[in-house]
Design a protein around this motif. Structure first.
Motif, PDB file in Angstrom:
ATOM      1  N   GLN B   2    -113.373 -38.003  26.269  1.00 58.40           N
ATOM      2  CA  GLN B   2    -112.703 -38.950  26.391  1.00 58.40           C
ATOM      3  C   GLN B   2    -113.487 -39.849  26.638  1.00 58.40           C
ATOM      4  O   GLN B   2    -114.682 -40.256  27.149  1.00 58.40           O
ATOM      5  CB  GLN B   2    -111.434 -39.188  27.383  1.00 58.40           C
ATOM      6  N   TYR B  25    -109.789 -45.735  21.456  1.00 63.92           N
ATOM      7  CA  TYR B  25    -109.536 -44.528  22.024  1.00 63.92           C
ATOM      8  C   TYR B  25    -110.254 -42.700  21.600  1.00 63.92           C
ATOM      9  O   TYR B  25    -109.613 -43.064  20.882  1.00 63.92           O
ATOM     10  CB  TYR B  25    -109.010 -44.634  23.446  1.00 63.92           C
ATOM     11  N   SER B  26    -110.941 -42.523  22.309  1.00 64.53           N
ATOM     12  CA  SER B  26    -111.197 -41.127  21.718  1.00 64.53           C
ATOM     13  C   SER B  26    -110.580 -39.907  23.008  1.00 64.53           C
ATOM     14  O   SER B  26    -110.695 -40.177  24.414  1.00 64.53           O
ATOM     15  CB  SER B  26    -112.263 -40.671  21.450  1.00 64.53           C
ATOM     16  N   SER B  27    -109.209 -39.116  22.653  1.00 67.68           N
ATOM     17  CA  SER B  27    -108.745 -38.232  23.839  1.00 67.68           C
ATOM     18  C   SER B  27    -108.403 -36.690  23.721  1.00 67.68           C
ATOM     19  O   SER B  27    -107.605 -37.241  22.379  1.00 67.68           O
ATOM     20  CB  SER B  27    -108.041 -38.980  24.466  1.00 67.68           C
ATOM     21  N   SER B  28    -108.652 -35.940  24.112  1.00 64.46           N
ATOM     22  CA  SER B  28    -107.614 -34.658  23.536  1.00 64.46           C
ATOM     23  C   SER B  28    -106.398 -34.374  24.139  1.00 64.46           C
ATOM     24  O   SER B  28    -105.539 -33.449  24.201  1.00 64.46           O
ATOM     25  CB  SER B  28    -108.815 -32.867  23.463  1.00 64.46           C
ATOM     26  N   VAL B  29    -106.431 -35.255  25.020  1.00 60.62           N
ATOM     27  CA  VAL B  29    -105.073 -35.216  25.959  1.00 60.62           C
ATOM     28  C   VAL B  29    -104.628 -36.316  26.425  1.00 60.62           C
ATOM     29  O   VAL B  29    -105.461 -37.342  26.286  1.00 60.62           O
ATOM     30  CB  VAL B  29    -105.404 -34.378  27.843  1.00 60.62           C
ATOM     31  N   PRO B  31    -103.928 -39.858  27.134  1.00 59.47           N
ATOM     32  CA  PRO B  31    -104.893 -40.238  28.253  1.00 59.47           C
ATOM     33  C   PRO B  31    -104.140 -42.052  29.340  1.00 59.47           C
ATOM     34  O   PRO B  31    -102.755 -42.382  28.710  1.00 59.47           O
ATOM     35  CB  PRO B  31    -105.446 -41.613  26.794  1.00 59.47           C
ATOM     36  N   LYS B  69    -100.695 -44.670  19.805  1.00 56.59           N
ATOM     37  CA  LYS B  69    -101.205 -43.290  19.794  1.00 56.59           C
ATOM     38  C   LYS B  69    -101.327 -42.993  19.032  1.00 56.59           C
ATOM     39  O   LYS B  69    -102.220 -42.512  18.013  1.00 56.59           O
ATOM     40  CB  LYS B  69    -100.043 -41.906  19.604  1.00 56.59           C
ATOM     41  N   THR B  72    -104.895 -44.447  17.921  1.00 55.57           N
ATOM     42  CA  THR B  72    -105.394 -44.692  18.941  1.00 55.57           C
ATOM     43  C   THR B  72    -106.140 -45.825  19.193  1.00 55.57           C
ATOM     44  O   THR B  72    -107.389 -46.169  19.568  1.00 55.57           O
ATOM     45  CB  THR B  72    -107.111 -43.196  18.751  1.00 55.57           C
TER      46      THR B  72
END
Lengths: 113, 115
Positions: B2, B25-29, B31, B69, B72
Motif C-alpha cells: 500500500q 492511493y494504491s492498495s490491494s485491500v 484502504p 474508489k 483510487t
C-alpha cells in the motif's frame, strides 16, 4: 495533557558520536513510532513498537536502535552518527488499531557534522 | 504494497480561492486513508480520516475529502482558503501488518496562500 514529549528539540552533533532522542507519552497508547522527515521524501518510518517489550523495523532502520521498557517511553539511539542522519525526527503514538489516529510530538531537529 | 502519491510538491492559491490537494492511493485491500497537516516547526495533526463509512469526509478547519474508489483518489479540498491554511499537508494510508497498524505517508504538498 501533554501528549507526546520529545527531547531535545534541537541538537548539533559531531559525526561518530552517540545520541539518544527521548520520547515520552502520557496517553497510555500501546503503539509508538519513530519517523524521520526529509525534504522531498515525506515521513519515513524508522522503528516501531506495538506494545511494551516489543519493537520492529520500519523502512529505514539502519544506524538506529530503539527500546520499549515500558508503555510511556520509546527512546531512539544513534550509535555512531553520520551526516546522512541529519533530519527532523518525530515520535508518534496510537492505540494501534487500523483506523486509529497517530499523535505526533513536535520533533527533534538533529544536525550531524 | 500500500502506498500514496501526492501530486504537486507545492500548490499556490489566493486567499478566498478553492484549495485542491491531490492524493492517489494504491492498495490491494480496502484502504483507510488520512490527511495530516503540519504547521511550521510543529508536529503533524490529523485533519480527517476515511474508514469505509461515508465517502465524503469532513475534517477540521473547513477541509473535506472524498474517497473515490474508481479513481483510487482521496483529494483534499476547501472552498475558500485562509492565510492560516498555509502549511504542509500529508496524505497517508494505514497498513495492517501482523495485526499492527503503520501509516505510510506521501511526500507532502506545501500550500502557499497569497493575499
Amino acid at each position: 495533557i501533554a501528549g507526546i514529549t520529545q527531547a531535545p528539540t534541537s541538537q548539533i552533533l559531531a559525526a561518530g558520536r552517540r545520541m539518544t532522542l527521548r520520547c515520552t507519552q502520557d496517553m497510555r497508547h500501546n503503539a509508538m513510532y519513530w519517523y524521520r522527515q526529509d525534504l522531498g521524501l515525506g515521513l519515513r518510518l524508522i522503528h516501531y513498537s506495538n506494545t511494551a517489550g516489543t519493537t520492529g523495523k520500519g523502512e529505514v532502520p539502519d544506524g538506529y536502535s530503539v527500546s520499549r521498557a515500558n508503555t510511556d517511553d520509546f527512546p531512539l539511539t544513534l550509535a555512531s552518527a553520520v551526516p546522512s542522519q541529519t533530519s527532523v525526527y518525530f515520535c508518534a503514538s496510537s492505540v494501534g488499531t487500523n483506523t486509529g489516529e497517530l499523535f505526533f510530538g513536535e520533533g527533534s531537529r538533529l544536525t550531524v557534522l | 504494497a500500500q502506498s500514496v502519491t501526492q501530486l504537486g510538491s507545492h500548490v499556490s492559491v489566493s486567499e478566498g480561492a478553492l484549495v485542491l490537494l491531490r492524493c492517489n492511493y494504491s492498495s490491494s485491500v480496502p484502504p483507510y486513508l488520512f490527511w495530516y497537516v503540519q504547521y511550521p516547526n510543529q508536529g503533524l495533526q490529523l485533519l480527517l480520516k476515511y474508514t469505509s463509512a461515508a465517502t465524503l469526509v469532513k475534517g477540521i478547519n473547513g477541509f473535506e475529502a472524498e474517497f473515490k474508489k474508481s479513481e483510487t483518489s482521496f483529494h483534499l479540498t476547501k472552498p475558500s482558503a485562509h492565510m492560516s491554511d498555509a502549511a504542509e499537508y500529508f496524505c497517508a494510508v494505514s497498513v495492517m501488518n501482523t495485526g499492527f497498524q503503520k501509516l505510510v505517508f506521501g511526500t507532502g504538498t506545501r500550500l502557499l496562500v497569497s493575499p
